[in-house]
Design a protein around this motif. Structure first.
Motif, PDB file in Angstrom:
ATOM      1  N   ALA A   1       0.255  -1.341   0.024  1.00 36.78           N
ATOM      2  CA  ALA A   1       0.098  -0.104   0.069  1.00 36.78           C
ATOM      3  C   ALA A   1       0.695   0.813   0.357  1.00 36.78           C
ATOM      4  CB  ALA A   1      -0.687   0.118   1.422  1.00 36.78           C
ATOM      5  N   LEU A   2       1.962   1.157   0.347  1.00 36.55           N
ATOM      6  CA  LEU A   2       3.171   2.247   1.049  1.00 36.55           C
ATOM      7  C   LEU A   2       3.642   2.783  -0.488  1.00 36.55           C
ATOM      8  CD1 LEU A   2       4.175   4.491   2.709  1.00 36.55           C
ATOM      9  CD2 LEU A   2       5.805   3.202   3.563  1.00 36.55           C
ATOM     10  N   LEU A   3       3.752   1.458  -0.814  1.00 41.98           N
ATOM     11  CA  LEU A   3       4.581   1.313  -2.650  1.00 41.98           C
ATOM     12  C   LEU A   3       3.628   2.098  -3.338  1.00 41.98           C
ATOM     13  CD1 LEU A   3       6.530  -1.551  -2.899  1.00 41.98           C
ATOM     14  CD2 LEU A   3       7.539   0.754  -2.960  1.00 41.98           C
ATOM     15  N   ILE A   4       2.191   1.689  -3.557  1.00 37.61           N
ATOM     16  CA  ILE A   4       1.199   2.072  -4.142  1.00 37.61           C
ATOM     17  C   ILE A   4       0.445   3.706  -4.326  1.00 37.61           C
ATOM     18  CG2 ILE A   4      -1.074   1.746  -5.407  1.00 37.61           C
ATOM     19  CD1 ILE A   4      -0.457  -1.265  -5.010  1.00 37.61           C
ATOM     20  N   GLN A   5       0.704   3.975  -3.145  1.00 28.83           N
ATOM     21  CA  GLN A   5      -0.129   5.230  -2.401  1.00 28.83           C
ATOM     22  C   GLN A   5       1.435   6.544  -2.532  1.00 28.83           C
ATOM     23  OE1 GLN A   5      -2.340   5.155   0.553  1.00 28.83           O
ATOM     24  NE2 GLN A   5      -3.228   3.402   0.185  1.00 28.83           N
TER      25      GLN A   5
ATOM     26  N   SER B   1       2.535   8.003   0.207  1.00 33.92           N
ATOM     27  CA  SER B   1       3.040   7.496   1.319  1.00 33.92           C
ATOM     28  C   SER B   1       1.467   7.275   2.085  1.00 33.92           C
ATOM     29  CB  SER B   1       3.661   9.342   1.215  1.00 33.92           C
ATOM     30  OG  SER B   1       2.240  10.177   1.153  1.00 33.92           O
ATOM     31  N   LEU B   2       1.557   7.404   3.446  1.00 32.37           N
ATOM     32  CA  LEU B   2       1.223   7.166   4.402  1.00 32.37           C
ATOM     33  C   LEU B   2       0.785   7.207   5.897  1.00 32.37           C
ATOM     34  CD1 LEU B   2       0.725   3.435   3.967  1.00 32.37           C
ATOM     35  CD2 LEU B   2      -1.227   4.981   3.449  1.00 32.37           C
ATOM     36  N   PRO B   3       0.168   7.762   6.432  1.00 35.03           N
ATOM     37  CA  PRO B   3      -0.095   7.664   7.837  1.00 35.03           C
ATOM     38  C   PRO B   3       1.143   6.907   9.083  1.00 35.03           C
ATOM     39  CG  PRO B   3      -1.593   8.597   7.239  1.00 35.03           C
ATOM     40  CD  PRO B   3      -1.180   8.295   5.661  1.00 35.03           C
ATOM     41  N   PRO B   4       1.642   6.576   9.994  1.00 36.45           N
ATOM     42  CA  PRO B   4       1.598   5.295  10.290  1.00 36.45           C
ATOM     43  C   PRO B   4       0.391   4.424  11.262  1.00 36.45           C
ATOM     44  CG  PRO B   4       3.382   7.421  11.074  1.00 36.45           C
ATOM     45  CD  PRO B   4       2.829   7.828   9.928  1.00 36.45           C
ATOM     46  N   ALA B   5      -0.910   5.947  11.626  1.00 36.64           N
ATOM     47  CA  ALA B   5      -1.756   4.696  12.249  1.00 36.64           C
ATOM     48  C   ALA B   5      -2.023   4.025  10.739  1.00 36.64           C
ATOM     49  CB  ALA B   5      -2.722   5.495  12.499  1.00 36.64           C
ATOM     50  N   GLU B   6      -2.779   4.531   9.947  1.00 40.05           N
ATOM     51  CA  GLU B   6      -2.854   3.545   8.721  1.00 40.05           C
ATOM     52  C   GLU B   6      -0.825   2.222   8.195  1.00 40.05           C
ATOM     53  OE1 GLU B   6      -4.505   4.659   3.943  1.00 40.05           O
ATOM     54  OE2 GLU B   6      -4.507   6.401   5.465  1.00 40.05           O
ATOM     55  N   PHE B   7      -1.014   2.552   7.945  1.00 43.60           N
ATOM     56  CA  PHE B   7       0.387   1.531   7.818  1.00 43.60           C
ATOM     57  C   PHE B   7       0.717   0.191   8.812  1.00 43.60           C
ATOM     58  CE2 PHE B   7       4.195  -0.958   7.949  1.00 43.60           C
ATOM     59  CZ  PHE B   7       4.943  -0.567   6.526  1.00 43.60           C
ATOM     60  N   VAL B   8       0.121   1.144  10.636  1.00 45.07           N
ATOM     61  CA  VAL B   8       0.120  -0.077  11.028  1.00 45.07           C
ATOM     62  C   VAL B   8      -1.597  -0.958  10.875  1.00 45.07           C
ATOM     63  CG1 VAL B   8      -0.999  -0.554  13.401  1.00 45.07           C
ATOM     64  CG2 VAL B   8       1.143   0.859  12.867  1.00 45.07           C
ATOM     65  N   THR B   9      -2.605  -0.297  10.692  1.00 39.68           N
ATOM     66  CA  THR B   9      -3.746  -0.768   9.807  1.00 39.68           C
ATOM     67  C   THR B   9      -3.495  -1.711   8.782  1.00 39.68           C
ATOM     68  OG1 THR B   9      -4.983   1.050  10.868  1.00 39.68           O
ATOM     69  CG2 THR B   9      -6.302  -0.161   9.447  1.00 39.68           C
ATOM     70  N   PHE B  10      -3.170  -1.843   8.184  1.00 41.87           N
ATOM     71  CA  PHE B  10      -2.224  -2.419   6.202  1.00 41.87           C
ATOM     72  C   PHE B  10      -2.152  -3.878   7.145  1.00 41.87           C
ATOM     73  CE2 PHE B  10      -3.235   1.443   3.877  1.00 41.87           C
ATOM     74  CZ  PHE B  10      -4.154   0.122   3.043  1.00 41.87           C
ATOM     75  N   THR B  11      -1.228  -3.864   8.827  1.00 36.45           N
ATOM     76  CA  THR B  11      -0.474  -5.155   8.439  1.00 36.45           C
ATOM     77  C   THR B  11      -1.835  -6.000   9.161  1.00 36.45           C
ATOM     78  OG1 THR B  11      -0.304  -4.258  10.848  1.00 36.45           O
ATOM     79  CG2 THR B  11       1.480  -3.666   9.249  1.00 36.45           C
ATOM     80  N   ASP B  12      -2.548  -5.356  10.302  1.00 38.08           N
ATOM     81  CA  ASP B  12      -3.891  -6.851  10.804  1.00 38.08           C
ATOM     82  C   ASP B  12      -2.526  -7.214  11.956  1.00 38.08           C
ATOM     83  OD1 ASP B  12      -5.868  -7.045  10.788  1.00 38.08           O
ATOM     84  OD2 ASP B  12      -6.120  -8.305   9.531  1.00 38.08           O
ATOM     85  N   LEU B  13      -2.161  -6.657  12.432  1.00 36.33           N
ATOM     86  CA  LEU B  13      -1.323  -7.168  12.977  1.00 36.33           C
ATOM     87  C   LEU B  13      -1.676  -6.508  14.291  1.00 36.33           C
ATOM     88  CD1 LEU B  13       2.018  -7.296  11.995  1.00 36.33           C
ATOM     89  CD2 LEU B  13       0.622  -9.364  12.778  1.00 36.33           C
ATOM     90  N   PRO B  14      -2.146  -6.606  16.159  1.00 37.34           N
ATOM     91  CA  PRO B  14      -2.060  -5.890  16.977  1.00 37.34           C
ATOM     92  C   PRO B  14      -0.994  -4.541  16.880  1.00 37.34           C
ATOM     93  CG  PRO B  14      -2.007  -8.284  17.557  1.00 37.34           C
ATOM     94  CD  PRO B  14      -1.444  -8.405  16.431  1.00 37.34           C
ATOM     95  N   ARG B  15      -1.683  -4.127  17.426  1.00 35.82           N
ATOM     96  CA  ARG B  15      -0.894  -2.592  17.343  1.00 35.82           C
ATOM     97  C   ARG B  15       0.333  -2.686  17.508  1.00 35.82           C
ATOM     98  NH1 ARG B  15      -1.550   1.876  16.241  1.00 35.82           N
ATOM     99  NH2 ARG B  15      -2.811   3.591  17.010  1.00 35.82           N
ATOM    100  N   ALA B  16       1.123  -3.199  18.835  1.00 37.18           N
ATOM    101  CA  ALA B  16       2.145  -3.470  19.283  1.00 37.18           C
ATOM    102  C   ALA B  16       3.281  -3.884  18.170  1.00 37.18           C
ATOM    103  CB  ALA B  16       2.619  -3.869  21.437  1.00 37.18           C
ATOM    104  N   ALA B  17       2.720  -5.192  18.466  1.00 37.80           N
ATOM    105  CA  ALA B  17       3.337  -6.519  17.244  1.00 37.80           C
ATOM    106  C   ALA B  17       3.665  -4.988  15.438  1.00 37.80           C
ATOM    107  CB  ALA B  17       3.158  -7.420  16.839  1.00 37.80           C
ATOM    108  N   ALA B  18       2.263  -4.578  15.138  1.00 35.57           N
ATOM    109  CA  ALA B  18       2.848  -3.775  13.969  1.00 35.57           C
ATOM    110  C   ALA B  18       3.482  -2.293  14.117  1.00 35.57           C
ATOM    111  CB  ALA B  18       1.654  -3.187  13.821  1.00 35.57           C
ATOM    112  N   ASN B  19       3.439  -2.073  15.405  1.00 35.69           N
ATOM    113  CA  ASN B  19       4.651  -0.876  15.366  1.00 35.69           C
ATOM    114  C   ASN B  19       6.164  -1.193  14.974  1.00 35.69           C
ATOM    115  OD1 ASN B  19       3.036   1.469  15.788  1.00 35.69           O
ATOM    116  ND2 ASN B  19       1.959   1.026  17.491  1.00 35.69           N
TER     117      ASN B  19
END
Length: 140
Positions: free
Chosen positions: A77-81, A83-101
């Motif tokens: 998603a970052l490559l295609i778009q 740039s992304l806000p960090p929170a949106e990047f984290v959402t795309f991983t579908d991981l728990p917040r701590a693991a995604a961060n």
């Protein structure tokens, strides 16, 4: 020069040089068209997804850094778009917040993702050469 009455014997040489220059220009245009075709194909969503999946399976630097496959959709998603806000990047991983961060920090440490100093609220693609080679094979 256009006067047919004045000839100095160089017309044949000039025509030969003109043909050579045109042949060179045609060659360079063919090279440019080939490169545009390559980039258009390589940067299509379908091909980017295939190249990214291949990199995640085979790139030892990703494996050694502990990058998990769950980050692939976010990186794609970052490559295609662009740039992304960090929170949106984290959402795309579908991981728990701590693991995604944690994964995001690993990608930042590798330089694959960058947070430009001028805008800490947007992530961008870093693409070091070692990963760019996986995403754009045969690029010269």
């Amino acid at each position: 020069m256009n006067d047919p009455m004045q000839t100095d014997g160089l017309e044949g040489a000039q025509q030969s040089t003109d043909r050579e220059q045109l042949a060179f220009i045609e060659f360079m245009l063919d090279v440019c068209h080939d490169e545009v075709d390559y980039i258009t194909t390589a940067l299509s969503r379908h091909q980017l997804r295939k190249s990214m999946a291949h990199a995640y399976r085979t790139n030892s630097q990703l494996t050694e850094a502990g990058i998990t496959p769950e980050t692939m959709p976010a990186l794609l998603a970052l490559l295609i778009q662009g740039s992304l806000p960090p929170a949106e990047f984290v959402t795309f991983t579908d991981l728990p917040r701590a693991a995604a961060n944690d994964q995001l920090n690993r990608l930042l440490n590798l330089g694959i993702v960058v947070g430009p100093p001028s805008n800490f609220h947007r992530l961008r693609v870093g693409l070091p050469a070692w990963i760019a080679l996986d995403l754009l094979p045969n690029f010269h």
